[in-house]
Scaffold this motif. Structure first.
Motif, PDB file in Angstrom:
ATOM      1  N   GLY A   1       1.430  35.926  87.202  1.00 50.17           N
ATOM      2  CA  GLY A   1       1.973  35.013  86.197  1.00 50.17           C
ATOM      3  C   GLY A   1       3.210  35.601  85.542  1.00 50.17           C
ATOM      4  N   ARG A   2       3.785  34.838  84.647  1.00 46.18           N
ATOM      5  CA  ARG A   2       4.951  35.334  83.923  1.00 46.18           C
ATOM      6  C   ARG A   2       4.765  35.066  82.444  1.00 46.18           C
ATOM      7  N   GLU A   3       5.424  35.847  81.665  1.00 41.82           N
ATOM      8  CA  GLU A   3       5.398  35.643  80.228  1.00 41.82           C
ATOM      9  C   GLU A   3       6.283  34.457  79.874  1.00 41.82           C
ATOM     10  N   PRO A   4       5.867  33.644  78.900  1.00 41.54           N
ATOM     11  CA  PRO A   4       6.722  32.518  78.525  1.00 41.54           C
ATOM     12  C   PRO A   4       8.022  33.014  77.893  1.00 41.54           C
ATOM     13  N   THR A   5       9.069  32.209  78.021  1.00 42.59           N
ATOM     14  CA  THR A   5      10.329  32.556  77.368  1.00 42.59           C
ATOM     15  C   THR A   5      10.145  32.435  75.864  1.00 42.59           C
ATOM     16  N   LEU A   6      11.087  32.974  75.119  1.00 40.15           N
ATOM     17  CA  LEU A   6      11.014  32.890  73.664  1.00 40.15           C
ATOM     18  C   LEU A   6      11.001  31.436  73.206  1.00 40.15           C
ATOM     19  N   GLU A   7      11.782  30.594  73.875  1.00 44.41           N
ATOM     20  CA  GLU A   7      11.850  29.184  73.505  1.00 44.41           C
ATOM     21  C   GLU A   7      10.533  28.466  73.819  1.00 44.41           C
ATOM     22  N   GLU A   8       9.911  28.806  74.940  1.00 45.01           N
ATOM     23  CA  GLU A   8       8.613  28.219  75.279  1.00 45.01           C
ATOM     24  C   GLU A   8       7.562  28.642  74.261  1.00 45.01           C
ATOM     25  N   ARG A   9       7.604  29.907  73.858  1.00 39.58           N
ATOM     26  CA  ARG A   9       6.670  30.391  72.843  1.00 39.58           C
ATOM     27  C   ARG A   9       6.852  29.628  71.541  1.00 39.58           C
ATOM     28  N   ALA A  10       8.105  29.407  71.131  1.00 44.90           N
ATOM     29  CA  ALA A  10       8.375  28.675  69.891  1.00 44.90           C
ATOM     30  C   ALA A  10       7.860  27.251  69.985  1.00 44.90           C
ATOM     31  N   GLY A  11       8.073  26.595  71.129  1.00 43.41           N
ATOM     32  CA  GLY A  11       7.580  25.232  71.304  1.00 43.41           C
ATOM     33  C   GLY A  11       6.064  25.156  71.207  1.00 43.41           C
TER      34      GLY A  11
ATOM     35  N   PRO B   1       1.560  17.691  68.322  1.00 46.48           N
ATOM     36  CA  PRO B   1       2.171  17.478  69.636  1.00 46.48           C
ATOM     37  C   PRO B   1       3.399  16.572  69.610  1.00 46.48           C
ATOM     38  N   GLU B   2       3.641  15.886  68.514  1.00 50.54           N
ATOM     39  CA  GLU B   2       4.765  14.953  68.446  1.00 50.54           C
ATOM     40  C   GLU B   2       6.095  15.607  68.062  1.00 50.54           C
ATOM     41  N   VAL B   3       6.104  16.895  67.798  1.00 47.77           N
ATOM     42  CA  VAL B   3       7.343  17.559  67.393  1.00 47.77           C
ATOM     43  C   VAL B   3       8.349  17.561  68.534  1.00 47.77           C
ATOM     44  N   VAL B   4       9.618  17.500  68.165  1.00 46.47           N
ATOM     45  CA  VAL B   4      10.703  17.553  69.143  1.00 46.47           C
ATOM     46  C   VAL B   4      11.647  18.671  68.717  1.00 46.47           C
TER      47      VAL B   4
ATOM     48  N   VAL C   1      13.751  21.387  64.369  1.00 39.80           N
ATOM     49  CA  VAL C   1      12.700  20.557  64.936  1.00 39.80           C
ATOM     50  C   VAL C   1      12.653  19.265  64.134  1.00 39.80           C
ATOM     51  N   SER C   2      12.423  18.156  64.834  1.00 43.05           N
ATOM     52  CA  SER C   2      12.299  16.893  64.112  1.00 43.05           C
ATOM     53  C   SER C   2      10.842  16.457  64.114  1.00 43.05           C
ATOM     54  N   THR C   3      10.398  16.104  62.923  1.00 40.90           N
ATOM     55  CA  THR C   3       9.043  15.598  62.735  1.00 40.90           C
ATOM     56  C   THR C   3       9.120  14.405  61.799  1.00 40.90           C
ATOM     57  N   GLU C   4       8.563  13.305  62.236  1.00 34.17           N
ATOM     58  CA  GLU C   4       8.514  12.099  61.415  1.00 34.17           C
ATOM     59  C   GLU C   4       9.880  11.732  60.849  1.00 34.17           C
ATOM     60  N   GLY C   5      10.920  11.843  61.651  1.00 33.68           N
ATOM     61  CA  GLY C   5      12.256  11.455  61.230  1.00 33.68           C
ATOM     62  C   GLY C   5      12.995  12.468  60.380  1.00 33.68           C
ATOM     63  N   ARG C   6      12.402  13.633  60.155  1.00 32.70           N
ATOM     64  CA  ARG C   6      13.046  14.684  59.357  1.00 32.70           C
ATOM     65  C   ARG C   6      13.475  15.817  60.264  1.00 32.70           C
ATOM     66  N   LEU C   7      14.618  16.395  59.936  1.00 36.23           N
ATOM     67  CA  LEU C   7      15.103  17.564  60.659  1.00 36.23           C
ATOM     68  C   LEU C   7      14.766  18.784  59.815  1.00 36.23           C
ATOM     69  N   GLU C   8      14.123  19.766  60.445  1.00 33.79           N
ATOM     70  CA  GLU C   8      13.648  20.925  59.696  1.00 33.79           C
ATOM     71  C   GLU C   8      13.962  22.206  60.462  1.00 33.79           C
ATOM     72  N   VAL C   9      14.337  23.249  59.737  1.00 32.78           N
ATOM     73  CA  VAL C   9      14.630  24.553  60.332  1.00 32.78           C
ATOM     74  C   VAL C   9      13.310  25.296  60.530  1.00 32.78           C
ATOM     75  N   PHE C  10      13.208  26.027  61.638  1.00 40.07           N
ATOM     76  CA  PHE C  10      12.028  26.864  61.877  1.00 40.07           C
ATOM     77  C   PHE C  10      12.465  28.249  62.322  1.00 40.07           C
ATOM     78  N   ILE C  11      11.576  29.213  62.121  1.00 44.38           N
ATOM     79  CA  ILE C  11      11.742  30.581  62.621  1.00 44.38           C
ATOM     80  C   ILE C  11      10.470  30.918  63.381  1.00 44.38           C
ATOM     81  N   SER C  12      10.624  31.302  64.621  1.00 45.91           N
ATOM     82  CA  SER C  12       9.486  31.681  65.453  1.00 45.91           C
ATOM     83  C   SER C  12       9.562  33.176  65.719  1.00 45.91           C
ATOM     84  N   ARG C  13       8.511  33.870  65.335  1.00 48.02           N
ATOM     85  CA  ARG C  13       8.349  35.286  65.660  1.00 48.02           C
ATOM     86  C   ARG C  13       7.184  35.387  66.629  1.00 48.02           C
TER      87      ARG C  13
END
Length: 127
Positions: free
Chosen positions: A38-48, A57-60, A76-88
Motif C-alpha cells: 500500500g501507500r501512504e495517503p498524500t497530505l491533501e488526501e489526509r486533510a480531506g 461527507p458533504e464538505v467540498v 472548505v465550503s460547508t453549507e454555502g460558507r467558505l472556511e479556512v482549515f489547517i490539517s496536521r
C-alpha cells in the motif's frame, strides 16, 4: 533410537518458532501504515479524510496549500460558507472552532504565506 527422536523434536520446535516469528513479521508489515504494497495517503488526501470525519461527507475542499511540518492549509465550503482549515497529521482545525487564538497562531506558524480572503466572502450565488 532415543538420540534421533530428540533431534526430530528439536527440529520440530525450531521450525515452530520460525513459523511463529515469520507470522509475527508478516502481521507487523500488514498492519503498519500503508500495509503490504500500500501507500501512504498524500497530505491533501489526509486533510480531506479529516474534514469528512470532522465536518461531514458533504464538505467540498476548494483550495489547499502545503505548509510547514506536514501541514495543509486551505478553504472548505460547508453549507454555502467558505472556511479556512489547517490539517496536521493528528489534528484538524477550522477557523470557526472556539480556539480562534490558537487557530490564528497555528496558521501564522505552519502556513505563513497562506492566501487570505476578503471578509464576508461566500461560496455560490448571493441571495
Amino acid at each position: 533410537m532415543a538420540p534421533r527422536r530428540i533431534r526430530v523434536e528439536r527440529l520440530i520446535a525450531v521450525l515452530g518458532v520460525a513459523v511463529v516469528l515469520l507470522g509475527a513479521l508478516i502481521l507487523w508489515f500488514a498492519t503498519r501504515s500503508g500495509g503490504l504494497g500500500g501507500r501512504e495517503p498524500t497530505l491533501e488526501e489526509r486533510a480531506g479524510a479529516q474534514l469528512r470525519e470532522h465536518v461531514g461527507p458533504e464538505v467540498v475542499v476548494r483550495y489547499t496549500e502545503r505548509g510547514r511540518r506536514r501541514a495543509v492549509c486551505g478553504y472548505v465550503s460547508t453549507e454555502g460558507r467558505l472556511e479556512v482549515f489547517i490539517s496536521r497529521p493528528n489534528r484538524i482545525l477550522l477557523e470557526s472552532d472556539p480556539l480562534k487564538a490558537e487557530f490564528d497562531a497555528m496558521l501564522r506558524n505552519v502556513c505563513p504565506g497562506f492566501l487570505t480572503r476578503a471578509p464576508g466572502a461566500a461560496v455560490g450565488p448571493r441571495p
